[in-house]
Write a protein that holds these residues in place. Structure first.
Motif, PDB file in Angstrom:
ATOM      1  N   THR A  18       0.750  -1.390  -0.239  1.00 32.70           N
ATOM      2  CA  THR A  18       0.358   0.093   0.431  1.00 32.70           C
ATOM      3  C   THR A  18       1.145   1.012  -0.647  1.00 32.70           C
ATOM      4  O   THR A  18       0.259   2.287  -0.296  1.00 32.70           O
ATOM      5  N   ARG A  19       1.771   1.742   0.551  1.00 30.87           N
ATOM      6  CA  ARG A  19       2.689   2.570   0.738  1.00 30.87           C
ATOM      7  C   ARG A  19       3.338   2.304  -1.134  1.00 30.87           C
ATOM      8  O   ARG A  19       3.760   3.844  -1.056  1.00 30.87           O
ATOM      9  N   ALA A  20       4.051   1.398  -1.424  1.00 28.63           N
ATOM     10  CA  ALA A  20       3.999   1.641  -2.505  1.00 28.63           C
ATOM     11  C   ALA A  20       3.295   1.681  -2.951  1.00 28.63           C
ATOM     12  O   ALA A  20       3.265   2.565  -4.509  1.00 28.63           O
ATOM     13  N   VAL A  21       2.137   2.048  -2.923  1.00 30.22           N
ATOM     14  CA  VAL A  21       1.398   2.306  -3.908  1.00 30.22           C
ATOM     15  C   VAL A  21       1.232   3.914  -3.842  1.00 30.22           C
ATOM     16  O   VAL A  21       1.283   4.945  -5.088  1.00 30.22           O
ATOM     17  N   ALA A  22       1.119   4.030  -2.838  1.00 33.90           N
ATOM     18  CA  ALA A  22       0.420   5.246  -2.919  1.00 33.90           C
ATOM     19  C   ALA A  22       2.119   6.556  -3.414  1.00 33.90           C
ATOM     20  O   ALA A  22       1.792   7.329  -4.023  1.00 33.90           O
ATOM     21  N   ILE A  23       2.866   5.943  -2.922  1.00 28.39           N
ATOM     22  CA  ILE A  23       4.326   6.685  -3.941  1.00 28.39           C
ATOM     23  C   ILE A  23       4.167   6.238  -5.139  1.00 28.39           C
ATOM     24  O   ILE A  23       4.186   7.680  -6.727  1.00 28.39           O
ATOM     25  N   CYS A  24       4.033   5.338  -5.368  1.00 29.95           N
ATOM     26  CA  CYS A  24       3.602   5.081  -7.270  1.00 29.95           C
ATOM     27  C   CYS A  24       2.678   6.200  -7.804  1.00 29.95           C
ATOM     28  O   CYS A  24       2.447   6.883  -9.136  1.00 29.95           O
ATOM     29  N   LEU A  25       1.327   6.739  -7.340  1.00 34.19           N
ATOM     30  CA  LEU A  25       0.095   7.297  -8.045  1.00 34.19           C
ATOM     31  C   LEU A  25       0.650   8.842  -7.168  1.00 34.19           C
ATOM     32  O   LEU A  25       0.941   9.957  -8.741  1.00 34.19           O
ATOM     33  N   GLU A  26       1.736   9.543  -6.432  1.00 30.99           N
ATOM     34  CA  GLU A  26       3.097  10.165  -7.026  1.00 30.99           C
ATOM     35  C   GLU A  26       3.410  10.550  -7.841  1.00 30.99           C
ATOM     36  O   GLU A  26       3.716  11.811  -8.341  1.00 30.99           O
ATOM     37  N   SER A  40       2.663  -9.715  -2.055  1.00 28.17           N
ATOM     38  CA  SER A  40       1.533  -9.933  -1.119  1.00 28.17           C
ATOM     39  C   SER A  40       0.617 -11.072  -1.986  1.00 28.17           C
ATOM     40  O   SER A  40       0.461 -10.003  -3.446  1.00 28.17           O
ATOM     41  N   PRO A  41      -0.599 -11.277  -1.506  1.00 31.56           N
ATOM     42  CA  PRO A  41      -1.053 -12.303  -1.767  1.00 31.56           C
ATOM     43  C   PRO A  41      -2.412 -10.869  -2.679  1.00 31.56           C
ATOM     44  O   PRO A  41      -3.703 -11.270  -3.445  1.00 31.56           O
ATOM     45  N   PHE A  42      -2.355  -9.297  -2.407  1.00 29.81           N
ATOM     46  CA  PHE A  42      -3.249  -8.361  -2.304  1.00 29.81           C
ATOM     47  C   PHE A  42      -3.068  -8.023  -3.851  1.00 29.81           C
ATOM     48  O   PHE A  42      -3.693  -6.606  -4.472  1.00 29.81           O
ATOM     49  N   ALA A  43      -2.052  -8.572  -4.381  1.00 26.69           N
ATOM     50  CA  ALA A  43      -0.942  -8.235  -5.620  1.00 26.69           C
ATOM     51  C   ALA A  43      -2.651  -7.509  -7.186  1.00 26.69           C
ATOM     52  O   ALA A  43      -2.452  -6.201  -7.237  1.00 26.69           O
ATOM     53  N   LYS A  44      -3.450  -8.775  -7.089  1.00 23.15           N
ATOM     54  CA  LYS A  44      -4.267  -8.268  -8.460  1.00 23.15           C
ATOM     55  C   LYS A  44      -4.962  -6.985  -7.926  1.00 23.15           C
ATOM     56  O   LYS A  44      -4.970  -6.453  -8.971  1.00 23.15           O
ATOM     57  N   ALA A  45      -6.153  -7.715  -6.803  1.00 26.86           N
ATOM     58  CA  ALA A  45      -6.379  -6.973  -6.260  1.00 26.86           C
ATOM     59  C   ALA A  45      -6.211  -4.814  -6.683  1.00 26.86           C
ATOM     60  O   ALA A  45      -7.161  -4.291  -6.808  1.00 26.86           O
ATOM     61  N   LEU A  46      -5.333  -5.022  -6.101  1.00 28.30           N
ATOM     62  CA  LEU A  46      -4.870  -3.548  -5.850  1.00 28.30           C
ATOM     63  C   LEU A  46      -3.755  -2.986  -8.058  1.00 28.30           C
ATOM     64  O   LEU A  46      -4.577  -1.939  -6.949  1.00 28.30           O
ATOM     65  N   ALA A  47      -4.065  -3.512  -7.894  1.00 29.30           N
ATOM     66  CA  ALA A  47      -3.304  -3.148  -9.815  1.00 29.30           C
ATOM     67  C   ALA A  47      -4.571  -2.730 -10.338  1.00 29.30           C
ATOM     68  O   ALA A  47      -4.270  -1.986 -11.392  1.00 29.30           O
ATOM     69  N   GLU A  48      -5.509  -3.308 -10.149  1.00 29.07           N
ATOM     70  CA  GLU A  48      -6.834  -3.094 -10.637  1.00 29.07           C
ATOM     71  C   GLU A  48      -7.385  -1.847 -10.198  1.00 29.07           C
ATOM     72  O   GLU A  48      -7.996  -0.932 -10.825  1.00 29.07           O
ATOM     73  N   LEU A  49      -7.504  -1.940  -9.009  1.00 32.59           N
ATOM     74  CA  LEU A  49      -7.430  -0.612  -8.039  1.00 32.59           C
ATOM     75  C   LEU A  49      -7.474   0.531  -8.302  1.00 32.59           C
ATOM     76  O   LEU A  49      -7.875   1.616  -8.950  1.00 32.59           O
ATOM     77  N   SER A  50      -5.620   0.542  -8.357  1.00 35.09           N
ATOM     78  CA  SER A  50      -4.562   1.928  -8.873  1.00 35.09           C
ATOM     79  C   SER A  50      -4.491   1.883 -10.284  1.00 35.09           C
ATOM     80  O   SER A  50      -4.082   3.348 -10.428  1.00 35.09           O
ATOM     81  N   ARG A  51      -4.701   0.543 -10.669  1.00 32.51           N
ATOM     82  CA  ARG A  51      -3.901   0.865 -12.716  1.00 32.51           C
ATOM     83  C   ARG A  51      -2.586   1.265 -12.609  1.00 32.51           C
ATOM     84  O   ARG A  51      -2.348   1.466 -13.403  1.00 32.51           O
TER      85      ARG A  51
END
Length: 285
Positions: A18-26, A40-51
């Motif tokens: 999640t921290r990685a997503v925050a920085i990558c969105l910025e 992380s097992p949440f990788a696919k779901a986070l990829a779909e949400l964050s693009r």
């Protein structure tokens, strides 16, 4: 366009990724394409949400597969989260690709890396106040953020379950925790029975309404009170709500939650853009 930055965020839960997503969105807003590599097992779901492109590597293969992937992709820059030599020693031999080290509180006695582990980075970014002995290990070039990194509320808008929506409107407290069931139950007990309590967790509780909702940061401002662990993201998500936040430091092998809570001031600021800008500046130098 292939990613200009690869962010390696090992961890079996949501914290590091999640921290990685925050920085990558910025970084994306700064015009820098970034991708994430995680187990992380949440990788696919986070990829779909964050693009954001997220590559998942099995935990058992991480030590060999992560450096191999970096060598295959050859980005101009890579980021390693928390562990300077990697979670399993994967960066003990530094790759040819320049590395940025994102330094978070770490129980040094458990991690056990030698002093040289903290050198050889294109940049180290300290994303919170570290223990004195930890700070002493960090080598320049170094950026000490004045605040914390967080996934800002509503950066990723997801539908709120109707029952949870009603409970928040009625003044419910929120328990937010993705850790073990016994820790969730401890937080629920801390919340007590004086007010309605809703739990945001991957677990399904029987005695308390529970919801598998992400990102919880979207709802923090609506809760009468918030109960969490003292993990980095929980403390960052509640930075503007300290007066109605109760954090319990849970034991972790590497994360110094008790130390983080002891250093916590009454107010924090969002330094996510500052961290992303420091990374983007390296690409332009």
């Amino acid at each position: 366009m292939p990613p200009q930055v690869l962010y390696f965020a090992p961890g079996s839960g949501l914290g590091h990724v999640t921290r990685a997503v925050a920085i990558c969105l910025e970084l994306r807003e700064l015009g820098v394409a970034a991708g994430i590599v995680t187990n992380s097992p949440f990788a696919k779901a986070l990829a779909e949400l964050s693009r954001i492109p997220i590559t998942q590597i099995a935990s058992a293969e991480w030590e060999q597969a992560a450096p191999r992937l970096l060598a295959e992709r050859v980005p101009p820059l890579a980021i390693v989260d928390t562990f300077p030599n990697g979670m399993r020693g994967e960066w003990t031999v530094r790759p040819q690709t320049p590395l940025v080290h994102v330094a978070r509180r770490l129980r040094l006695e458990e991690y056990g890396a030698a002093a040289g582990a903290w050198a050889g980075f294109a940049l180290t970014i300290a994303i919170e106040r570290l223990a004195i002995e930890h700070e002493a290990l960090l080598q320049p070039p170094l950026v000490q953020l004045p605040g914390l990194i967080r996934l800002r509320p509503l950066r990723m808008e997801t539908a709120v379950p109707a029952e949870l929506d009603r409970m928040l409107d009625a003044g419910a407290a929120l328990v937010v925790h993705g850790g073990p069931m016994e820790e969730v139950e401890q937080l629920v007990a801390a919340a007590g029975g004086a007010m309605p309590v809703a739990v945001i967790t991957p677990w399904k509780l029987t005695a308390t309404p529970s919801f598998d909702y992400f990102p919880a940061a979207n709802l923090i401002h609506r809760a009468r009170h918030i109960f969490t662990g003292a993990g980095y993201n929980s403390i960052a998500d509640t930075m503007h709500h300290r007066f109605r936040h109760t954090a319990i430091p849970f034991p972790r092998r590497f994360d110094d939650q008790a130390g983080r809570l002891a250093e916590l001031g009454p107010v924090s600021i969002d330094s996510t853009r500052e961290a992303a800008q420091a990374i983007a500046d390296l690409l332009g130098s």
